[in-house]
Design a protein around this motif. Sequence first.
Motif, PDB file in Angstrom:
ATOM      1  N   ARG A 183       2.598   7.279  -8.001  1.00  0.00           N
ATOM      2  CA  ARG A 183       3.102   8.045  -6.819  1.00  0.00           C
ATOM      3  C   ARG A 183       2.146   9.162  -6.809  1.00  0.00           C
ATOM      4  O   ARG A 183       1.988  10.049  -7.707  1.00  0.00           O
ATOM      5  N   MET A 184       1.704   9.462  -5.377  1.00  0.00           N
ATOM      6  CA  MET A 184       0.766  10.442  -5.399  1.00  0.00           C
ATOM      7  C   MET A 184       1.126  11.063  -4.196  1.00  0.00           C
ATOM      8  O   MET A 184       1.888  10.766  -3.180  1.00  0.00           O
ATOM      9  N   GLU A 185       1.175  12.463  -4.164  1.00  0.00           N
ATOM     10  CA  GLU A 185       1.589  13.275  -3.095  1.00  0.00           C
ATOM     11  C   GLU A 185       0.544  14.294  -2.518  1.00  0.00           C
ATOM     12  O   GLU A 185      -0.365  14.828  -3.096  1.00  0.00           O
ATOM     13  N   PHE A 186       0.229  13.977  -1.174  1.00  0.00           N
ATOM     14  CA  PHE A 186      -0.741  14.767  -0.418  1.00  0.00           C
ATOM     15  C   PHE A 186       0.160  15.782   0.571  1.00  0.00           C
ATOM     16  O   PHE A 186       0.820  15.427   1.327  1.00  0.00           O
ATOM     17  N   LYS A 187      -0.351  17.161   0.280  1.00  0.00           N
ATOM     18  CA  LYS A 187       0.246  18.170   1.102  1.00  0.00           C
ATOM     19  C   LYS A 187      -0.897  18.201   2.294  1.00  0.00           C
ATOM     20  O   LYS A 187      -1.878  18.812   2.052  1.00  0.00           O
TER      21      LYS A 187
ATOM     22  N   SER B  91       4.105  16.862   4.182  1.00  0.00           N
ATOM     23  CA  SER B  91       3.682  16.000   2.515  1.00  0.00           C
ATOM     24  C   SER B  91       3.706  14.394   2.983  1.00  0.00           C
ATOM     25  O   SER B  91       4.597  13.941   3.547  1.00  0.00           O
ATOM     26  N   LEU B  92       2.711  13.738   2.321  1.00  0.00           N
ATOM     27  CA  LEU B  92       2.590  12.469   2.515  1.00  0.00           C
ATOM     28  C   LEU B  92       2.590  11.764   1.185  1.00  0.00           C
ATOM     29  O   LEU B  92       2.067  12.143   0.350  1.00  0.00           O
ATOM     30  N   ILE B  93       3.520  10.804   0.957  1.00  0.00           N
ATOM     31  CA  ILE B  93       3.736  10.265  -0.428  1.00  0.00           C
ATOM     32  C   ILE B  93       3.036   8.784  -0.339  1.00  0.00           C
ATOM     33  O   ILE B  93       3.199   8.003   0.650  1.00  0.00           O
ATOM     34  N   VAL B  94       2.187   8.788  -1.306  1.00  0.00           N
ATOM     35  CA  VAL B  94       1.317   7.411  -1.367  1.00  0.00           C
ATOM     36  C   VAL B  94       1.706   6.730  -2.651  1.00  0.00           C
ATOM     37  O   VAL B  94       1.662   7.248  -3.553  1.00  0.00           O
ATOM     38  N   ALA B  95       1.824   5.494  -2.539  1.00  0.00           N
ATOM     39  CA  ALA B  95       2.220   4.627  -3.790  1.00  0.00           C
ATOM     40  C   ALA B  95       0.695   4.032  -4.101  1.00  0.00           C
ATOM     41  O   ALA B  95       0.572   3.337  -3.439  1.00  0.00           O
ATOM     42  N   ARG B  96       0.147   4.296  -5.008  1.00  0.00           N
ATOM     43  CA  ARG B  96      -1.187   3.769  -5.169  1.00  0.00           C
ATOM     44  C   ARG B  96      -1.016   2.610  -6.300  1.00  0.00           C
ATOM     45  O   ARG B  96      -0.832   2.506  -7.232  1.00  0.00           O
ATOM     46  N   HIS B  97      -1.337   1.436  -5.779  1.00  0.00           N
ATOM     47  CA  HIS B  97      -1.259   0.059  -6.576  1.00  0.00           C
ATOM     48  C   HIS B  97      -2.348   0.217  -7.698  1.00  0.00           C
ATOM     49  O   HIS B  97      -3.320   0.698  -7.539  1.00  0.00           O
TER      50      HIS B  97
ATOM     51  N   MET C  14       3.163   5.203   5.230  1.00  0.00           N
ATOM     52  CA  MET C  14       2.440   4.261   4.265  1.00  0.00           C
ATOM     53  C   MET C  14       3.173   2.830   4.324  1.00  0.00           C
ATOM     54  O   MET C  14       4.323   3.037   4.055  1.00  0.00           O
ATOM     55  N   GLY C  15       2.472   1.977   4.268  1.00  0.00           N
ATOM     56  CA  GLY C  15       2.881   0.561   4.329  1.00  0.00           C
ATOM     57  C   GLY C  15       2.918  -0.011   2.779  1.00  0.00           C
ATOM     58  O   GLY C  15       2.533   0.991   1.778  1.00  0.00           O
ATOM     59  N   GLN C  16       2.957  -1.199   2.675  1.00  0.00           N
ATOM     60  CA  GLN C  16       3.003  -1.880   1.496  1.00  0.00           C
ATOM     61  C   GLN C  16       1.473  -1.624   0.819  1.00  0.00           C
ATOM     62  O   GLN C  16       1.476  -1.818  -0.428  1.00  0.00           O
ATOM     63  N   GLY C  17       0.855  -1.637   1.701  1.00  0.00           N
ATOM     64  CA  GLY C  17      -0.774  -1.634   0.855  1.00  0.00           C
ATOM     65  C   GLY C  17      -1.185  -2.735   0.246  1.00  0.00           C
ATOM     66  O   GLY C  17      -0.828  -4.052   0.578  1.00  0.00           O
ATOM     67  N   LEU C  18      -1.759  -2.531  -0.943  1.00  0.00           N
ATOM     68  CA  LEU C  18      -2.215  -4.003  -1.752  1.00  0.00           C
ATOM     69  C   LEU C  18      -0.925  -4.549  -2.328  1.00  0.00           C
ATOM     70  O   LEU C  18      -1.480  -5.745  -2.943  1.00  0.00           O
ATOM     71  N   SER C  19      -0.176  -4.089  -2.296  1.00  0.00           N
ATOM     72  CA  SER C  19       0.962  -4.648  -2.970  1.00  0.00           C
ATOM     73  C   SER C  19       1.551  -6.034  -2.229  1.00  0.00           C
ATOM     74  O   SER C  19       2.268  -7.095  -2.829  1.00  0.00           O
ATOM     75  N   ASP C  20       1.289  -6.137  -0.877  1.00  0.00           N
ATOM     76  CA  ASP C  20       1.685  -7.224  -0.229  1.00  0.00           C
ATOM     77  C   ASP C  20       0.314  -7.445   0.973  1.00  0.00           C
ATOM     78  O   ASP C  20       0.197  -6.704   1.634  1.00  0.00           O
ATOM     79  N   ARG C  21      -0.344  -8.365   0.505  1.00  0.00           N
ATOM     80  CA  ARG C  21      -1.584  -8.824   1.224  1.00  0.00           C
ATOM     81  C   ARG C  21      -1.408  -8.909   2.787  1.00  0.00           C
ATOM     82  O   ARG C  21      -2.171  -8.574   3.729  1.00  0.00           O
TER      83      ARG C  21
END
Length: 184
Positions: free
Chosen positions: A7-11, A26-32, A57-64
Motif C-alpha cells: 500500500r502506497m499513499e501519494f498526497k 490523497s491517492l492510495i496505490v496498491a503496488r503489485h 486506481m484499478g486492479q493494475g497488474l493484479s488483473d491483466r
Amino acid sequence: MALTATRMEFKIALSDAERKVDVAQSLIVARHPSETMEHVALRVLAWCALYEEGLEMGQGLSDRDAPDLIAKDARGDVTAWVTCGRVPWERLRKALSQSSGARVSAFFSDERRAGELRDEIAALPRPPKELGRVDVWLADAGLIGAISKDARRQSWTVTLVDGHAYVDVDGASHDGTLAKQDHA
C-alpha cells in the motif's frame, strides 16, 4: 506463500490551468509485487493528467484485463478506462466494446512502446471507428525515472502546463514533457 500488494499513499496537489483543475487529494496505490516503481509513477502521473471526479486506481497488474485507472458515473457505467505501459490494440478494442461511452487512454513513458501501438493500428485493414475515443499519451522517460521513488508515503505537487509536467516529489523538483500523441 504469495506476496501481497504494498500500500502506497501519494498526497497530491494538482494544478492544471488549461482544464481548470486545482485539487489536493490523497491517492492510495496498491503496488503489485512484480510492479516497478516506474510503472507506479506512470500510473500516478496518468491520474494527474486525466484527473476527473471519481477517477481511481484499478486492479493494475493484479488483473491483466483490468485498467490501471478507471472512472464510473453514478449509474456504474465506465466513463474513463486507462492503461499504462505496453498495451496491444486488441486490449484497447476490448475496452472500447465493453464500455461503449468510455474515453480510453493509453499512457506510455517509452516512445518505442507507443510506436508499437501506432504501428499495430496502422496495420489494421481499415481504421477502427472507435479510434476517436482513444487517447495516446507519452510522458518523458527521464521524468518518470526521476519521480520513481520507492517510499510508501510521498507528497507530490504537480503542475501541468502546455504539454509539460512539473513535479515536486518530497521537495525535489523535476520536469519533462507529458503530451497527447497522434494515433498514426
